[in-house]
Design an enzyme around this catalytic site. Sequence first.
Site, PDB file in Angstrom:
ATOM      1  N   GLU A 193      88.166  46.502 -79.763  1.00 52.05           N
ATOM      2  CA  GLU A 193      87.504  47.734 -80.142  1.00 52.05           C
ATOM      3  C   GLU A 193      86.288  47.395 -79.153  1.00 52.05           C
ATOM      4  O   GLU A 193      85.275  47.352 -78.252  1.00 52.05           O
ATOM      5  CB  GLU A 193      86.797  48.602 -80.584  1.00 52.05           C
ATOM      6  CG  GLU A 193      87.226  49.571 -80.853  1.00 52.05           C
ATOM      7  CD  GLU A 193      85.212  49.564 -80.427  1.00 52.05           C
ATOM      8  OE1 GLU A 193      84.093  50.859 -80.579  1.00 52.05           O
ATOM      9  OE2 GLU A 193      84.897  49.370 -81.346  1.00 52.05           O
ATOM     10  N   ASP A 240      85.781  55.905 -87.749  1.00 53.86           N
ATOM     11  CA  ASP A 240      85.318  54.370 -86.793  1.00 53.86           C
ATOM     12  C   ASP A 240      83.550  54.902 -87.605  1.00 53.86           C
ATOM     13  O   ASP A 240      82.897  55.638 -87.720  1.00 53.86           O
ATOM     14  CB  ASP A 240      84.720  54.046 -85.466  1.00 53.86           C
ATOM     15  CG  ASP A 240      84.852  53.345 -85.189  1.00 53.86           C
ATOM     16  OD1 ASP A 240      84.044  52.136 -86.165  1.00 53.86           O
ATOM     17  OD2 ASP A 240      84.599  53.005 -84.262  1.00 53.86           O
TER      18      ASP A 240
END
Length: 410
Positions: A193, A240
Amino acid sequence: MPSLYAFLTHLAIFLPFVASYTTLSDSTLKSLPGPGTDFNILNGALLAPILRPRVPGTPGSTAVLKHFVDFFHTQLPAWNITFQNSTSKTPLTGNTDIPFVNLIATRDPPWTEPGEVGRLALVAHYDSKISPEGFIGATDSAAPCAMIMHAVRSVDDALTRKWAKMEAEGVGKGGFEGVEEEKGLQVLFLDGEEAFESWTETDSLYGARALAESWEQTQHPALSTYHNSLSSISLFLLLDLLGAANPTVPSYFKTTHWAYQSMAALEVRLRDLRLFWSSPNHPSKRNKPTKDAQNQVQKARMNKPRKEPVFLTEADKKGGMFRGWMVQDDHVPFMARGVEVLHMIPTPFPRVWHEMDDDGEHLDDSTVEDWARLITAFVGEWMDLEGFFNVVPDAAEERGLHVPTSKTEL
């Protein structure tokens, strides 16, 4: 062709299995298992092995991936584990390809075929930034990975009991196959990511981009209810930057605001039941009267409820208030292909974002545990598991012995 009456008669037989969304009772919420010491930053079985640098293609990344595999093999053997592998060049590595490995863990009703199951996907990235050197990324996203592990472990036995009951009552033996009740659960731990140099469309989301593209091109059998693995995702729940104290998480997308509201309602209920450790009204935070404060007036004043904060701050957001703004994250390539997304990421970001002190020492252990409890409850409701959990009498009292996460590495 069967008559309409015959169809409705058969449908009535299977109505108990039509897809539904049953709220969890207070007793069930009180009985949801806590993590115990599993989130201890030094030796917790779930979190501690992830609190290390996890740059793609490095031994740290491989070790964390092995931790995930061992967890599913030993604690959740009914889950199916697969990997999606890709390589890519990065701005820092020139012509050298970096490997990226996504882990996909899935549990579907045992009578179903893959193209017939819609799934709740619980998603977090497990890689960490390449710089600053030694960066751990506790909120980004070691803690979210551990929260997901706890949630799926907490609902697994309830899933088994529910599906066994459905099979015993005839689902999966022909007929309407449970009508709309083909709901599965999936975990996506995504690699790559983080940007290697600076965030761009090509220097970020390496694993997510590869997986979304692969799934778009891999078709289920003809006439399947869901034509590929992307369309099988009923909701892409992405976690997240969670684990710091006092987060505020907006509702980013109008089309999934209903799911945001469902989670927000659960948060309020958990707080009302005094099950959130980070709450100023949790029993562990209440002042006990001293010898000089024994009369009823003084006791009442000391135990007056304090203003209750919430993580999910936009439950009352109206349709016209959605302006299309979002945080760039692993959902982007999935959303671009039509997947519905619920993004649990705070705004503003935690103070430690992309700093060296985004480590275990700077996690708020109560907040980490509260997120895990909230996600577990949300999964339980989504999978319609009310009545299938083990409900413990006086569970709230039994949970009163809280073991706080160690805040020292000495």
